[in-house]
Design a protein around this motif. Structure first.
Motif, PDB file in Angstrom:
ATOM      1  N   ASN A  91       0.138  -2.237 -15.879  1.00  0.00           N
ATOM      2  CA  ASN A  91      -0.219  -3.704 -15.738  1.00  0.00           C
ATOM      3  C   ASN A  91      -1.503  -3.843 -15.013  1.00  0.00           C
ATOM      4  OD1 ASN A  91      -0.061  -6.241 -14.449  1.00  0.00           O
ATOM      5  ND2 ASN A  91       0.740  -6.904 -16.345  1.00  0.00           N
ATOM      6  N   ARG A  92      -2.368  -4.679 -15.496  1.00  0.00           N
ATOM      7  CA  ARG A  92      -3.719  -4.790 -14.871  1.00  0.00           C
ATOM      8  C   ARG A  92      -3.632  -5.414 -13.378  1.00  0.00           C
ATOM      9  NH1 ARG A  92      -8.800  -4.927 -15.609  1.00  0.00           N
ATOM     10  NH2 ARG A  92      -8.864  -4.517 -17.847  1.00  0.00           N
ATOM     11  N   ASP A  93      -2.895  -6.321 -12.967  1.00  0.00           N
ATOM     12  CA  ASP A  93      -2.500  -6.959 -12.041  1.00  0.00           C
ATOM     13  C   ASP A  93      -1.904  -5.874 -10.878  1.00  0.00           C
ATOM     14  OD1 ASP A  93      -3.495  -9.382 -12.556  1.00  0.00           O
ATOM     15  OD2 ASP A  93      -1.399 -10.412 -13.089  1.00  0.00           O
ATOM     16  N   VAL A  94      -0.938  -5.047 -11.418  1.00  0.00           N
ATOM     17  CA  VAL A  94      -0.278  -3.870 -10.565  1.00  0.00           C
ATOM     18  C   VAL A  94      -1.301  -3.056 -10.304  1.00  0.00           C
ATOM     19  CG1 VAL A  94       1.961  -2.265 -10.628  1.00  0.00           C
ATOM     20  CG2 VAL A  94       2.036  -4.740 -11.434  1.00  0.00           C
ATOM     21  N   ALA A  95      -2.101  -2.598 -11.156  1.00  0.00           N
ATOM     22  CA  ALA A  95      -2.905  -1.636 -11.132  1.00  0.00           C
ATOM     23  C   ALA A  95      -3.904  -1.837  -9.862  1.00  0.00           C
ATOM     24  CB  ALA A  95      -3.924  -1.267 -12.344  1.00  0.00           C
ATOM     25  N   ALA A  96      -4.574  -3.072  -9.886  1.00  0.00           N
ATOM     26  CA  ALA A  96      -5.328  -3.563  -9.049  1.00  0.00           C
ATOM     27  C   ALA A  96      -4.597  -3.569  -7.508  1.00  0.00           C
ATOM     28  CB  ALA A  96      -5.964  -4.984  -9.161  1.00  0.00           C
ATOM     29  N   GLU A  97      -3.641  -4.093  -7.323  1.00  0.00           N
ATOM     30  CA  GLU A  97      -2.740  -3.987  -6.274  1.00  0.00           C
ATOM     31  C   GLU A  97      -2.453  -2.800  -5.761  1.00  0.00           C
ATOM     32  OE1 GLU A  97       1.517  -5.506  -4.846  1.00  0.00           O
ATOM     33  OE2 GLU A  97       0.460  -6.863  -6.112  1.00  0.00           O
ATOM     34  N   ASP A  98      -2.133  -1.930  -6.576  1.00  0.00           N
ATOM     35  CA  ASP A  98      -1.925  -0.472  -6.121  1.00  0.00           C
ATOM     36  C   ASP A  98      -3.210   0.299  -5.859  1.00  0.00           C
ATOM     37  OD1 ASP A  98       0.621  -0.717  -6.730  1.00  0.00           O
ATOM     38  OD2 ASP A  98       0.834   0.528  -8.587  1.00  0.00           O
ATOM     39  N   ALA A  99      -4.381  -0.022  -6.464  1.00  0.00           N
ATOM     40  CA  ALA A  99      -5.619   0.395  -6.019  1.00  0.00           C
ATOM     41  C   ALA A  99      -6.133   0.114  -4.579  1.00  0.00           C
ATOM     42  CB  ALA A  99      -6.623  -0.007  -7.209  1.00  0.00           C
ATOM     43  N   CYS A 100      -5.754  -1.253  -4.270  1.00  0.00           N
ATOM     44  CA  CYS A 100      -5.970  -1.565  -2.978  1.00  0.00           C
ATOM     45  C   CYS A 100      -5.233  -0.853  -1.724  1.00  0.00           C
ATOM     46  CB  CYS A 100      -5.582  -3.357  -2.998  1.00  0.00           C
ATOM     47  SG  CYS A 100      -6.811  -4.304  -3.013  1.00  0.00           S
ATOM     48  N   LYS A 101      -3.984  -0.453  -2.332  1.00  0.00           N
ATOM     49  CA  LYS A 101      -3.459   0.322  -1.396  1.00  0.00           C
ATOM     50  C   LYS A 101      -3.747   1.605  -1.023  1.00  0.00           C
ATOM     51  CE  LYS A 101       0.602  -2.395  -2.380  1.00  0.00           C
ATOM     52  NZ  LYS A 101       2.057  -2.155  -3.141  1.00  0.00           N
ATOM     53  N   VAL A 102      -4.299   2.288  -2.021  1.00  0.00           N
ATOM     54  CA  VAL A 102      -4.809   3.746  -2.137  1.00  0.00           C
ATOM     55  C   VAL A 102      -6.081   4.112  -1.848  1.00  0.00           C
ATOM     56  CG1 VAL A 102      -5.070   5.675  -3.765  1.00  0.00           C
ATOM     57  CG2 VAL A 102      -2.932   4.322  -4.041  1.00  0.00           C
ATOM     58  N   GLU A 103      -6.905   3.064  -2.219  1.00  0.00           N
ATOM     59  CA  GLU A 103      -8.373   3.390  -1.825  1.00  0.00           C
ATOM     60  C   GLU A 103      -8.807   3.582  -0.558  1.00  0.00           C
ATOM     61  OE1 GLU A 103      -9.792  -1.354  -1.305  1.00  0.00           O
ATOM     62  OE2 GLU A 103      -9.793  -0.490  -3.433  1.00  0.00           O
TER      63      GLU A 103
END
Length: 129
Positions: A91-103
């Motif tokens: 899901n777009r919102d989850v993807a953006a949130e997870d990307a913030c953690k991984v980046e």
């Protein structure tokens, strides 16, 4: 000052805001990140002292070349990771949130390979349309 995850987030936020509006002020950063004005002011002063941002007489915040380099590096990671996760079906919102953690933690080597793989998959998906 070391370039910490928090500093990376501030620089990325300034970059994003500067793409959406002509001038960035501390209050814009407060609103975007949900932080208090004193917290933002402390970090901005440190980033200014380190040559990552400038603040002019009208309190417009701008990235220096050094600050822009860090911001663009992190923003590239964020956008590629978000898009890759979405391509995987997240899901777009989850993807953006997870990307913030991984980046902030992914190595340059792993990110470069992931980015290359993402581009290949995205190209294949585009060709199927």
């Amino acid at each position: 000052m070391a370039i910490t995850e928090a500093v990376e987030n501030y620089l990325e936020t300034i970059l994003i805001l500067s793409q959406k509006q002509p001038d960035v002020h501390a209050i814009d950063i407060c609103s975007y990140l949900g932080y208090s004005r004193p917290t933002v002011s402390i970090i901005l002063k440190k980033m200014k002292d380190e040559g990552l941002v400038t603040v002019d007489g009208d309190n417009h915040i701008r990235l220096t070349d050094a600050g822009r380099s860090v911001a663009e590096h992190i923003y590239d990671r964020h956008t590629v990771l978000t898009d890759f996760f979405i391509l995987l079906g997240v899901n777009r919102d989850v993807a953006a949130e997870d990307a913030c953690k991984v980046e902030h933690d992914i190595s340059d080597e792993t990110f470069a390979l992931l980015k290359a793989h993402y581009r290949k998959l995205a190209g294949e998906a585009e060709n199927k349309k």
